[in-house]
Each structure stands twice: as structure tokens, then as C-alpha cells.
Design an enzyme around this catalytic site. Structure first.
Site, short mmCIF file in Angstrom:
data_model
loop_
_atom_site.label_atom_id
_atom_site.label_comp_id
_atom_site.label_asym_id
_atom_site.label_seq_id
_atom_site.Cartn_x
_atom_site.Cartn_y
_atom_site.Cartn_z
N GLU A 58 0.85 -1.20 0.00
CA GLU A 58 0.00 0.00 0.00
C GLU A 58 0.89 1.26 0.00
O GLU A 58 1.86 1.33 0.73
CB GLU A 58 -0.92 -0.04 1.24
CG GLU A 58 -1.74 1.19 1.49
CD GLU A 58 -2.58 1.66 0.30
OE1 GLU A 58 -3.37 0.86 -0.24
OE2 GLU A 58 -2.43 2.83 -0.09
N ASN A 85 5.52 0.95 -3.25
CA ASN A 85 4.88 1.36 -4.49
C ASN A 85 4.85 0.17 -5.45
O ASN A 85 5.90 -0.30 -5.91
CB ASN A 85 5.70 2.52 -5.10
CG ASN A 85 5.04 3.09 -6.34
OD1 ASN A 85 4.10 2.53 -6.89
ND2 ASN A 85 5.56 4.23 -6.78
N ASP A 108 -7.12 2.00 -8.31
CA ASP A 108 -7.55 3.38 -8.57
C ASP A 108 -7.79 3.55 -10.07
O ASP A 108 -7.00 3.09 -10.89
CB ASP A 108 -6.46 4.37 -8.11
CG ASP A 108 -6.41 4.49 -6.59
OD1 ASP A 108 -7.42 4.20 -5.94
OD2 ASP A 108 -5.35 4.88 -6.06
N LYS A 112 -8.94 10.44 -16.13
CA LYS A 112 -8.53 11.45 -17.12
C LYS A 112 -7.45 10.88 -18.04
O LYS A 112 -6.54 10.19 -17.56
CB LYS A 112 -7.97 12.69 -16.41
CG LYS A 112 -9.03 13.47 -15.68
CD LYS A 112 -8.44 14.73 -15.08
CE LYS A 112 -9.48 15.36 -14.17
NZ LYS A 112 -8.89 16.15 -13.11
N ASP A 144 -14.94 -2.53 -10.49
CA ASP A 144 -16.30 -2.18 -10.92
C ASP A 144 -16.24 -1.26 -12.13
O ASP A 144 -17.28 -0.74 -12.56
CB ASP A 144 -17.08 -1.54 -9.77
CG ASP A 144 -16.36 -0.35 -9.16
OD1 ASP A 144 -15.12 -0.39 -9.03
OD2 ASP A 144 -17.03 0.65 -8.82
#
Ligand code: SAM
Length: 204
Positions: A58, A85, A108, A112, A144
Site C-alpha cells: 500500500e 509502491n 484506482d 482522465k 467495478d
């Protein structure tokens, strides 16, 4: 405590995180969640299959500290979170052929166009995961967001050395585990469609 929602994994200080060494007992299968947040999923996996080691990777340090504190308080010794990372640190954390299962739960999205290079599941990551997987090891992805699912599927199908557990270019119908991540539970409660992928390393 305020914990940032998203951090840019390509930011300079996240490319050189000093890593704490992982203490993994020999002889136990190791499962790793990439982007493990508060490690809810791994805690539930540990309850489901206690004879394994679980590592959460994390990038938000406060979440790592929170997760490790919670595991200590609950007396769950086989789950540990590490501040690292995914984009750069995996070969420093795990040796080749050592991981039984990688989970990528709800990465995540970075919607954009100019931020798409921050997405974690792509050709490069999948190539690394294949090297780190044990024989018969698995990569499981859930999201999702259909666009992310398609990106991941493209990278996984084309990597070589992996077999789709359902059939090529197909999603699983349901989770194979009782454990749920926080985001997963939220989606299920709201009836939001989850796209699930599972691949197994093929013998070389
Ligand atoms: C949307 S959250 C999902 C958390 C959890 N897996 C779940 O399903 O509830 C994505 C997590 O991945 C972490 N993350 C994003 N990029 C990362 C990176 N490059 N390295 C490590 N963690 C990362 C984020 O900080 C966040 O906790």
C-alpha cells in the site's frame, strides 16, 4: 486523521521508498494484495485460510500503519502491510517464484486521459507478477470499472505464461473466495456490477 484519497504513484518520493524487510515464515504459501488499503480483504482471507501468509502492499503510509496496528490488536500475526509502491518495488519485496496469489482489488481508476499512465495494471506489472508467481500461482483482479477490467484483461491474456481460469477473454461469474475488500462489499451492497478475472501460471 485525514488520509489522502489518491496519491500519484509516479511522484518522485514514491519512486524511492525505503523498504522495511518482510518477515515471511518459510514453507507457507504467500498471498499478496496490491493496493491493500486498510487490509480488510487480507484479514478476511486469513480467517478463511489461516495457514498462509498475507502481505498488503500500500502506498498510503498512514493506512499501512493503521492496518498493522489493527492486526496487532486482533492478534492476527500472519497479515502484514508494507509501505511500498506497486509500480517499482515488487522485485525488491518478493523473490522470483515465491508468491502463490496476487490480488488486485479495485485499483484506482485514473479516468482522465493524461493520468492513465498512473494506472497500475498493465503489461509491465503483469510481466513482473508472472516472474514472481510460484508454479500454479494465480493473479486475481476485481474492479467495478469496465474500462479498467478490459485493460487488465488485455495485459493478462497477452502476457504469456498465464491461463484464464474460466476461458480465454472471459470474466469469472463470481468470486471464488469468502473474503471481501471494503470496496467490494460496498459494490455488492449497492448492486454494482463487479468484473472479475483469474489467471493461473502455466508450467514453463
Ligand atoms: C480504490 S482503493 C481499493 C482498496 C482495496 N483494495 C479495496 O478493494 O477496498 C486502491 C488502493 O490502492 C492503493 N494504491 C494505488 N496505487 C498504488 C501503488 N502504486 N502502490 C501501492 N498502492 C497503491 C491506494 O492507495 C488505495 O488504497
Amino acid at each position: 486523521m485525514r488520509i489522502r484519497q489518491h496519491v500519484n504513484p509516479l511522484r518522485a518520493d514514491f519512486l524511492e521508498i525505503p523498504l522495511e524487510p518482510l518477515a515471511l515464515p518459510a514453507g507457507r504459501p504467500v498471498e499478496v494484495e496490491l493496493g491493500s488499503a486498510e487490509a480488510q480483504f487480507l484479514l478476511e482471507r486469513a480467517a478463511e485460510e489461516p495457514g498462509r501468509s498475507y502481505v498488503g502492499v500500500e502506498i498510503r503510509r498512514e493506512l499501512v500503519q493503521q492496518a498493522n496496528r489493527r492486526c496487532r490488536q486482533m492478534g492476527v500475526g500472519q497479515v502484514q502491510s508494507v509501505f511500498a509502491n506497486i509500480s517499482v518495488d515488487l522485485p525488491r519485496l518478493f523473490s522470483p517464484g515465491s508468491v502463490s496469489r496476487f490480488f488486485v482489488n479495485f485499483p484506482d481508476p485514473w479516468f482522465k486521459h493524461r493520468q492513465r499512465k498512473r494506472r497500475v495494471v498493465g503489461e509491465e506489472l503483469v510481466g513482473q507478477l508472472v516472474l514472481l508467481l510460484a508454479v500454479d500461482g494465480e493473479i486475481c483482479v476485481a474492479t467495478d470499472i469496465f474500462d479498467i477490467a478490459l485493460d487488465a484483461m488485455g495485459a493478462l491474456e497477452q502476457a504469456g505464461g498465464l491461463r484464464n481460469l474460466r476461458e480465454p477473454w472471459s470474466f469469472l461469474r463470481q468470486s471464488r473466495f469468502a473474503a471481501r475488500s471494503r470496496r467490494e462489499r460496498h459494490c455488492e451492497e449497492l448492486g454494482i456490477k463487479i468484473w472479475r478475472l483469474a489467471y493461473r501460471r502455466t508450467p514453463t
